[in-house]
Every structure is written in structure tokens, then in C-alpha cells.
Design an enzyme around this catalytic site. Structure first.
Site, mmCIF file in Angstrom:
data_model
loop_
_atom_site.group_PDB
_atom_site.id
_atom_site.type_symbol
_atom_site.label_atom_id
_atom_site.label_comp_id
_atom_site.label_asym_id
_atom_site.label_seq_id
_atom_site.Cartn_x
_atom_site.Cartn_y
_atom_site.Cartn_z
ATOM 1 N N ARG A 92 -47.030 -17.495 54.367
ATOM 2 C CA ARG A 92 -46.544 -16.217 54.878
ATOM 3 C C ARG A 92 -46.959 -15.987 56.326
ATOM 4 N NH1 ARG A 92 -43.700 -12.322 53.162
ATOM 5 N NH2 ARG A 92 -43.858 -10.238 54.054
ATOM 6 N N ASP A 116 -47.748 -16.506 49.001
ATOM 7 C CA ASP A 116 -47.993 -16.164 47.601
ATOM 8 C C ASP A 116 -46.909 -15.263 47.032
ATOM 9 O OD1 ASP A 116 -50.322 -17.573 47.382
ATOM 10 O OD2 ASP A 116 -51.604 -15.899 47.929
ATOM 11 N N PRO A 122 -41.574 -6.918 52.290
ATOM 12 C CA PRO A 122 -40.501 -6.945 53.278
ATOM 13 C C PRO A 122 -41.037 -6.922 54.705
ATOM 14 C CG PRO A 122 -40.695 -4.765 52.292
ATOM 15 C CD PRO A 122 -41.610 -5.674 51.520
ATOM 16 N N ASP A 124 -39.311 -5.365 57.217
ATOM 17 C CA ASP A 124 -38.499 -4.388 57.940
ATOM 18 C C ASP A 124 -39.289 -3.676 59.031
ATOM 19 O OD1 ASP A 124 -39.833 -3.356 55.606
ATOM 20 O OD2 ASP A 124 -38.881 -1.428 56.013
ATOM 21 N N GLN A 125 -40.591 -3.452 58.822
ATOM 22 C CA GLN A 125 -41.389 -2.789 59.855
ATOM 23 C C GLN A 125 -41.563 -3.673 61.085
ATOM 24 O OE1 GLN A 125 -42.505 0.587 59.451
ATOM 25 N NE2 GLN A 125 -40.956 0.247 57.879
ATOM 26 N N ASP A 306 -56.786 -7.906 48.168
ATOM 27 C CA ASP A 306 -57.154 -9.309 47.971
ATOM 28 C C ASP A 306 -58.414 -9.484 47.126
ATOM 29 O OD1 ASP A 306 -55.003 -10.283 49.355
ATOM 30 O OD2 ASP A 306 -56.107 -10.874 51.146
ATOM 31 N N LEU A 328 -50.904 -1.421 46.677
ATOM 32 C CA LEU A 328 -50.205 -2.171 47.718
ATOM 33 C C LEU A 328 -49.226 -3.168 47.117
ATOM 34 C CD1 LEU A 328 -53.038 -1.209 48.998
ATOM 35 C CD2 LEU A 328 -52.455 -2.788 50.817
#
Length: 419
Positions: A92, A116, A122, A124-125, A306, A328
Site C-alpha cells: 500500500r 493488507d 479509499p 479520495d482524500q 495496528d 478505523l
């Protein structure tokens, strides 16, 4: 792909040293291409994602060396190469090349990121921010194409959610843009402060990192000067603290910034874990009587998403009923059926993880489908009776520095073999 074999039931003792933060490193390596001279990084973790990123740099004619814990990156002869697929989609953090390439060249072509599978994440931000800086963004058959033919200009950007990835990507894009950029509702994680420090040491003008408003005054050039030492990995530290509390006979976890882990340490204390917290280390004493707690993940400085999975095996040792809510990533639950295979009393209802005390886990064959879920199963395997086999264990190597050496150094009986 590799698998990890664990002989459970051995008490751990001794000391373990935490490596540099994965979540800093995987952003700073792409950020290095913003420089016009050699960059030197220290305390770099030995993880698969670092090797993957250095390989991507090589495709752009950026040379690098990784010796000991030090990485040298020379982007002097960088070529703006499209990164549409292949390696770029295996992790990622590759999406940080969007901001870095855009900041360096005013254009980027980057495949949609992988990493993962923990539910929707997304971008989009990121796209909204790039567009505010003057870029045109299109999705071309799974690759994000970003172009700013008239250059990037400063802008005021409000993030709809305090996204770590978007905050970092926009920071990388804006640092060489013309004028001032203001990022509001920015994420506040320590890794963002680390990245801003790295950029400022090269001549950037970033203020406010670690708060929810970051101001960036664009500069024309960046040059590597001093060696940048990456901060300790608070997620790795939390993982070993959980492990030490679950099956330790006195473990000292070194190279920690405890202030970065306040929410996590508070939860351990609430459970009854006995610790001696010092300036840069935490000693964990055997803690036989633990109290069950409720865990709710939140953006920093709250409880880190995490760390909810690495804490779960320790929760199973506690008395009572507990629950974990990940605000989250509510779908971050793939470790649950694997723990059930080991005899855990754990279930999922409406994205809430419910836990009860488990007297003893049993070794089993389980699958590490992502990094932190793999860490959870690793701790569970160390606690269990018998042998636990973790398939897809390469995912653990993506996020944990020299994990086999560190575990064996504590007295664990564990090895990694090819599947």
C-alpha cells in the site's frame, strides 16, 4: 511464500531492541526522490516492504545501498517512469510515489495500491488534495494518472477524515509547490512528524506536523544533508509488549519512545500488566492476574488500529468479557476465525469482536492474511500448547524487523521455512 513454525509454551525472557518505524520508512523512501542529492537514512528496519520500495526506486534509475541499518539513496539520475502495476501493487505504501513524483516532476502514473486486506481504504482524500494543488487526476485502467502541466500551487485543503496516507501524500506533493499550502484536519501521528523532520532537514519549510493544521511553504529545491535517523516503531514495540505480558518471564523492550504509546500503555496498565517505564525502554514483569478491558481504536493519539490485533492474545488471558471495536477499519477481523481454530473463545457481532477468557490455546495451522493479524497469531502460537504453523508468514516479514532473530533471542522456539 513462507510459513512460520512455533513450538509454544516457552517463557520468554531477556531483551529485545525495536527497529525503525515501518510507517515512517515506507513514506521516507519515496520522499527521498524529492531531493537532488544523496539521502542517508539510519535505523531502517529489515522488512520486505523496504526491499520492495528500493526495487521500485531502481526501476526509476535511483541507486540505493542497504548496509547494516543504513540506507543510502541517490536520486541524482532519476527518470520519471510510469509505475502502473507489478511491484507497485504489492504494498500500500507505494501510493506515496504519487505525491513524491508529483512534487518532483509535476506528473505521476501509479498503479492503485495493494497491501493488507483489512477493508476499504479509499484514496479520495489524496485525489481531492492533488486537485486543489492544481493537478488533474484520472483513473486509467487501474492506474492513477496525475498531471500538473502548469505546475503545482499552494492551496488550503481540508481533509474530511484525518487520513495518515493523505496527509503524507499531500505533504510530499506540496513541499516543492509554489506558495503556501495549509492542510487542515491533518493526521497527527508521530510518523508524520518524523517525515516532516526529514523534509525540513533537506531545506523544506513545514510547520505544524503533529497538530491538526500543517503549513507548508513551498521551496524550489531539496538537498540531502545530515543522516536522518528514523524514529522507533511504536507498533513493533506494542507487539513485543503484548507478547512479554502474555508469555514473558521478565522482558526488557528497548528503543521505545513511550510518549508515542500513551493510549496503548494506559490499556496495558488497566489490564494489570506490571511495567517499569523508563526514558527509552520498558521492562515487563510477569503479570499472571489480568483484567479484561474494552478496546476502541481511534486516530492518534488514541489507541492505534495496528495494535488491536497484537493485543488480542493478551486479552484472551484476562478474566471476564471484553470487546474490541475498530472504528478505523471495522473489517479488520480476519484473525478471529484463525484464533477460533486454536481454541479461543472469540466471536464477531456487527463488526465488534467479543472475547472471553481462554484457559489454554492449542497449536494449529493458521493463516497470516495480513501483517498485524500475523503478529496476533504469532503471539497466540507462542502462548499455545504444541506446534503452531502460520502459513502466508511472509506477511509478517513485511512489517516486523528481523522477527525470527528477535524471537529466538528471547528464548522462543520458532523458525521460518518455505511453504
Amino acid at each position: 511464500m513462507k510459513k512460520m513454525l512455533i513450538q509454544g509454551g516457552n517463557l520468554l525472557s531477556g531483551e529485545v531492541t525495536i527497529g525503525g518505524a515501518k510507517n515512517s520508512t515506507v513514506a521516507i523512501i519515496p520522499a527521498a526522490i524529492l531531493a537532488e542529492s544523496k539521502v542517508v537514512l539510519d535505523s531502517v528496519p529489515h522488512i520486505k516492504d523496504v526491499n520492495s520500495l528500493l526495487s521500485i526506486l531502481e526501476d526509476m534509475s535511483v541507486t540505493s545501498t542497504f548496509t547494516g541499518d543504513t540506507v543510502e539513496i541517490d536520486p541524482t539520475n532519476i527518470v520519471s517512469t510510469p509505475l502502473p502495476s507489478g511491484k507497485i501493487q504489492s504494498l500500500r505504501a507505494s501510493y506515496y510515489f504519487m505525491g513524491a513524483l508529483l512534487g518532483r516532476f509535476g506528473k505521476a502514473i501509479v498503479g492503485l495500491p495493494g497491501g493488507d486486506d483489512i477493508g476499504p481504504r479509499p484514496i479520495d482524500q489524496h485525489i481531492k488534495g492533488f486537485e486543489a494543488l492544481g493537478a488533474v487526476v484520472t483513473n486509467n485502467h487501474g492506474a492513477i494518472e496525475i498531471n500538473a502541466p502548469e505546475g503545482l500551487h499552494g492551496a488550503k485543503i481540508y481533509l474530511d477524515m484525518a487520513s495518515v496516507g493523505a496527509t503524507i501524500n499531500l505533504l510530499l506533493a506540496a513541499v516543492r509547490a509554489e506558495g503556501q499550502t495549509v492542510i487542515e484536519n491533518a493526521a497527527r501521528e508521530p510518523e508524520i512528524v518524523d517525515i516532516a523532520t526529514f523534509l525540513n532537514n533537506m531545506g523544506a519549510k513545514v510547520r505544524g506536523a503533529g497538530t491538526d493544521i500543517i503549513r507548508i511553504e513551498g521551496v524550489a529545491h531539496l538537498y540531502g544533508h545530515n543522516t536522518h535517523t528514523i524514529i522507533p516503531d511504536r507498533i513493533e514495540a506494542g507487539t513485543y509488549l503484548s507478547m512479554a505480558a502474555a508469555i514473558g518471564d521478565g522482558v526488557n523492550v528497548k528503543n521505545i519512545i513511550s510518549e508515542h504509546m500513551d493510549a496503548y500503555l494506559a490499556k496495558l496498565e488497566e489490564m494489570g500488566v506490571k511495567m517499569d517505564v523508563k526514558e527509552d525502554s520498558i521492562f515487563v514483569y510477569p503479570s499472571p492476574d489480568l483484567k479484561m478491558v474494552q478496546v476502541k481504536t481511534m486516530p492518534y493519539p488514541g489507541f492505534a488500529t495496528d495494535l488491536q490485533q497484537p493485543l488480542t492474545p493478551l486479552l484472551l488471558k484476562a478474566q471476564g468479557e471484553g470487546l474490541v471495536v475498530d472504528t478505523l477499519y471495522p473489517k479488520r477481523t480476519r484473525h478471529v476465525p484463525e484464533l477460533i481454530r486454536m481454541g479461543a473463545d472469540i466471536s464477531i457481532e456487527n463488526d465488534v469482536i467479543l472475547l472471553h477468557h481462554a484457559d489454554k490455546l492449542q497449536g494449529a495451522e493458521v493463516s497470516a492474511d495480513e501483517i498485524r493479524g500475523g503478529a496476533c497469531l504469532m503471539i497466540a502460537g507462542l502462548m499455545a500448547n504444541g506446534v503452531t504453523t502460520i502459513t502466508n508468514a511472509s506477511n509478517i516479514l513485511r512489517g516486523y524487523d528481523r522477527v525470527i532473530d528477535k524471537l529466538t533471542g528471547l528464548g522462543a522456539v520458532v523458525k521460518m521455512v518455505e511453504e
